[in-house]
Scaffold this active site. Sequence first.
Site, PDB file in Angstrom:
ATOM      1  CG  ASP A  54      33.959  24.489  53.900  1.00  0.00           C
ATOM      2  OD1 ASP A  54      34.040  25.919  53.753  1.00  0.00           O
ATOM      3  OD2 ASP A  54      33.543  23.727  52.977  1.00  0.00           O
ATOM      4  CD  GLN A  84      31.421  25.802  46.524  1.00  0.00           C
ATOM      5  OE1 GLN A  84      32.600  26.230  46.997  1.00  0.00           O
ATOM      6  NE2 GLN A  84      30.429  26.436  46.800  1.00  0.00           N
ATOM      7  CE  LYS A 141      33.989  29.064  48.856  1.00  0.00           C
ATOM      8  NZ  LYS A 141      33.266  27.894  48.871  1.00  0.00           N
TER       9      LYS A 141
END
Length: 309
Positions: free
Chosen positions: A136, A113, A69
Site C-alpha cells: 500500500d 483494509q 482487490k
Amino acid sequence: MLCGTTSALTPEVADKMTAKIIDGVAVSGSIRAELKERVAALLAKGMRPGLAVIVVGENPASAVYVRNKMRACEQVGISSFRYAFPADAEPEQILNLIADLNIKDDVHGILVQLPLPSQFSIPQIVRTISAEKDVDGFHLYNMGGLVVGDTVFPPCTPYGVVKLLEHESIPLEGKNVVVVGASNIVGKPMALMLMQRDATVCICHAKTRDLAQFTILADILVVAAGQPNLIVPQMVKTGAVVIDVGINRLPSGKLVGDVDFEGVRKKASYITPVPGGVGPMTVTMLLANTVASAERKSNGIRSLDHATS
Ligand code: NAP
C-alpha cells in the site's frame, strides 16, 4: 500564489473544446495484461506472488473494495489470502497476524483494509507491516522514500494518477500542478511524486483561503478532497488536465467525484471520469506493487531489512 499564465487559447477555440476523457479502465487493462506476463515469468521460476488482505468489521464499502482487490489478484494470477476479524477484535490479534505474515514465504504484500474500528492505532498497524511487504506504500520508510525519490512501493492512488498522466504522454516538467487535498494517502504523496517529476507543485487543503485563486493557475489539477462539486468550471484554466480522485456517494445513490464533470469537461483538455478514472488504477497499482515485491524477493533484493519494525 503560483507563478503562471492563464490560457493561451482564443475564446473561439475554447468554446469548441471538450476534454479527452481518460479511460482508467482501459489503461488498467493494459497494465494488468503486462502484470499477467510478469506473473507468468515468476511462475516459471516457481514463485506465485501472494497478497494478504486483512479486514476488520463489517463495513459494507470495505467488503466491496476487498472483493474487488481479490478478484483483480485472481485475474493476473496473484494468490490472495483473506483474513477477516470481527469489529471487536483485539489489536494484538491483528498485530500478531501481521508479524506472522511478515515472515511467510508465499506472502509478498500485506494490506490492512481501512477504516479500522476505533480501538486500533493505524500508525501502529502500518509500522508493524514489514516495509518489504508494504504494497500500500504507507510504511514510514516508503513514505520517507518519496521525499528523496527512491520509494520501493509508491502509494497506489497517486501511483495510478502518475501512470494515467504517463499513458496520455502529458508532460509534467515545468508545469503548474495544483493538488487539492493533503491527506497522507493521496494528496501529500501525490504532490511529492509530481515534484519528483519536475512539476511546480502547490498543495491546497480545507484551510486554504480562496481555493479558486490557486486552481485557476493549474496546468494539471488533481483533486482529492472528498467533496462533490468542489471544482466548478470557473475554477479551472481553459485547457487544463483535470484528474478527479474523489469518490462520493450522493443521497440518490449516484457515485460522483469532486469535480463538476459535465461543466469542467467543456473547459479542460483531459479529464478523468468517476467512476472509471482513477479508481481502477488504484487497484491495478496494488497488483503492480505486489508483483514488484515478489520480483524483488525472487532476485534476492532485501535492501529494506533495516527499515522493518
Ligand atoms: P481525507 O483523508 O478526508 O483528506 C481530504 C483532504 O481534502 C484533506 O487534506 C482536507 O483538508 C482536504 N479538503 C477537504 N475539504 C476541502 C475543501 N473544501 N477545500 C480544499 N481541500 C479540502 O480523504 P482522502 O483519503 O485523501 O480521499 C480524498 C477523496 O479521494 C475521497 O473522496 C476518497 O473517497 C477518494 N479516494 C479515491 C481513491 C481512488 O481510488 N479513486 C483512493 C483514495 C481516496 P484538511 O487536511 O485541511 O482537512
